[in-house]
Design an enzyme around this catalytic site. Sequence first.
Site, PDB file in Angstrom:
ATOM      1  N   ASP A  52     -19.760 -19.487 -41.943  1.00  0.00           N
ATOM      2  CA  ASP A  52     -18.938 -19.884 -40.963  1.00  0.00           C
ATOM      3  C   ASP A  52     -19.526 -20.948 -39.961  1.00  0.00           C
ATOM      4  OD1 ASP A  52     -20.478 -17.618 -39.958  1.00  0.00           O
ATOM      5  OD2 ASP A  52     -19.767 -18.007 -38.254  1.00  0.00           O
ATOM      6  N   ARG A 102     -14.906 -25.585 -41.423  1.00  0.00           N
ATOM      7  CA  ARG A 102     -16.131 -24.820 -42.066  1.00  0.00           C
ATOM      8  C   ARG A 102     -15.978 -24.350 -43.310  1.00  0.00           C
ATOM      9  NH1 ARG A 102     -18.183 -22.758 -36.786  1.00  0.00           N
ATOM     10  NH2 ARG A 102     -16.911 -23.932 -35.273  1.00  0.00           N
ATOM     11  N   LYS A 160     -15.566 -24.687 -25.859  1.00  0.00           N
ATOM     12  CA  LYS A 160     -16.334 -23.556 -26.439  1.00  0.00           C
ATOM     13  C   LYS A 160     -16.685 -22.947 -24.999  1.00  0.00           C
ATOM     14  CE  LYS A 160     -20.439 -22.266 -28.749  1.00  0.00           C
ATOM     15  NZ  LYS A 160     -21.478 -22.763 -29.743  1.00  0.00           N
ATOM     16  N   GLY A 186     -15.303 -14.100 -25.101  1.00  0.00           N
ATOM     17  CA  GLY A 186     -14.819 -15.303 -24.938  1.00  0.00           C
ATOM     18  C   GLY A 186     -15.419 -16.680 -24.364  1.00  0.00           C
TER      19      GLY A 186
END
Length: 511
Positions: free
Chosen positions: A277, A210, A140, A153
């Site tokens: 999400d 998800r 991540k 990002g």
Amino acid sequence: MIPPAATRRRGAGDNVSLVNAPEALAPLTAATTPRWRDANFLQSLGPAFGTDLPPRALATPHWLARSERLAQAMGLEAWLASDDALEVLAGNRVPEGGRPFASVYSGHQFGVWAGQLGDGRALLLGEVDTPAGALEVQLKGSGLTPYSRMGDGRAVLRSSIREFLGSEAMHALGIPTTRALAVVGSPQPVRRETIESAAVVTRVAPSFLRFGHFEHFAHTAQDTAALRQLFDAAVHRYFPGLDPTPAALLEEVARRTARLIAQWQLVGFCHGVMNTDNMSLLGLTIDYGPFGFLDAFDPNHVCNHSDDQGRYSYARQPGIGFWNLHALAQAMLPLMDGAPEAASEQLLAALDPFKAEFASAMVAGLRAKLGLAAARDDDPALADDLLRLMAEDRTDFTIAWRRLAHIDAARDVFLQREKFDAWAVRYSERLAWESSADAERAARMNRINPKFVLRNHLAQTAIEAAQRGEFGETERLLKVLERPFDEQPEHEADAGYPPDWASQLEVSCSS
Ligand code: AMP
Ligand code: MG
């Protein structure tokens, strides 16, 4: 700290006993490099489900923290001590056999349909076979993907340390969650409200699926064939033995979500951004952002500073979980045959067990927190009245529950002593009714009511230390949080009331 590979020997160490021959003879090479599968689950379904791409390079990476426990469970202890691991988990090297991949999903954010989202700053390195089963390994903050929209990002050090500590703390509390293997830091600048430094968290879970993955194919792509493919594959892989119908899957996800949120409530955890999400199909706590553990008990506490309406307050989490399940049911509708009204009724009926499952998980959980061994019909009222008094007095949630193992110690944390005494009389009678032995009960309660949770100010202290280049504080705190039910008298300060400055901390969606 995880020592460097060169000094690490499996089966050898301070506590190896000379009579413990099998341990001493354990192979030295058990932990090597991760064994990557050919493709991850979504990647194997085809190009509609995401995009293959490598992570973006991260300048001069260094370790911020590693979870030795998770590394051990994955059989990757030695690897995690290597330079190869640092390069791979910084996103600077695609591991041999790995096929990094960003998935596409959609979702409802703050109750509003948001359209296409996706792994905008997450990248699945792949799936690895471990002694704990197949696990997905995800970075991540590893740079732009086709789903980054307006974002960069990246993730910053502060939110990455919070996610790392938060997920490992939740795991130690026995709450289903994605895990965190490591955080890699870098001096690379990232622009938020101010300029901060970049970090990459390595997250690990059996699956990062998800609710939003289903919503994507139902509403955004309107691709029923892909939706069906996803449904069939997800049931087959993650819910083996379940009747492969949308209603059966919904009911199972509803029950898992109900139990998960009951566990959140019982430990005073606020997720902060329960968008669809950010809801795991497997019933895991996922996407640690502006989460928080309650300090003073306020049922209407909103931990996310960006949540103006208080949509995701502590008290609303169960209702929001149910709302999110309706969004998942809506996404399953295209899979149903027959008249739309009948199909919709059938799916709604599948969600109904959520209410009873949540209620019974709460009642069982509260009984355990009260140290009650047997069940009586008036137990929920007893627990409710205590919670009401805690809310009126704004007692510290964690401290009040922990102290209840010794009723006199608990009394001190309440302001309205007569009200507490009146409640304590009922509680004592209730304990006498089941002939509860004090010492046994106290021990039982201390295995349920944690002494240590990741309060905001503890995370903040670790973050500020890391920002000064002192990384030891994050790993020290991790070690404390890995044993949340143990007394650990040497860490008493981490179990105390939050300092005054803690109330000034603002945690928002900016991460
Ligand atoms: P979150 O609220 O963190 O769950 O994020 C919602 C969506 O925004 C997800 O699709 C994320 O991938 C994306 N996102 C959040 N922050 C960034 C970022 N800095 N760069 C790119 N995408 C992001
Ligand atoms: Mg998210």
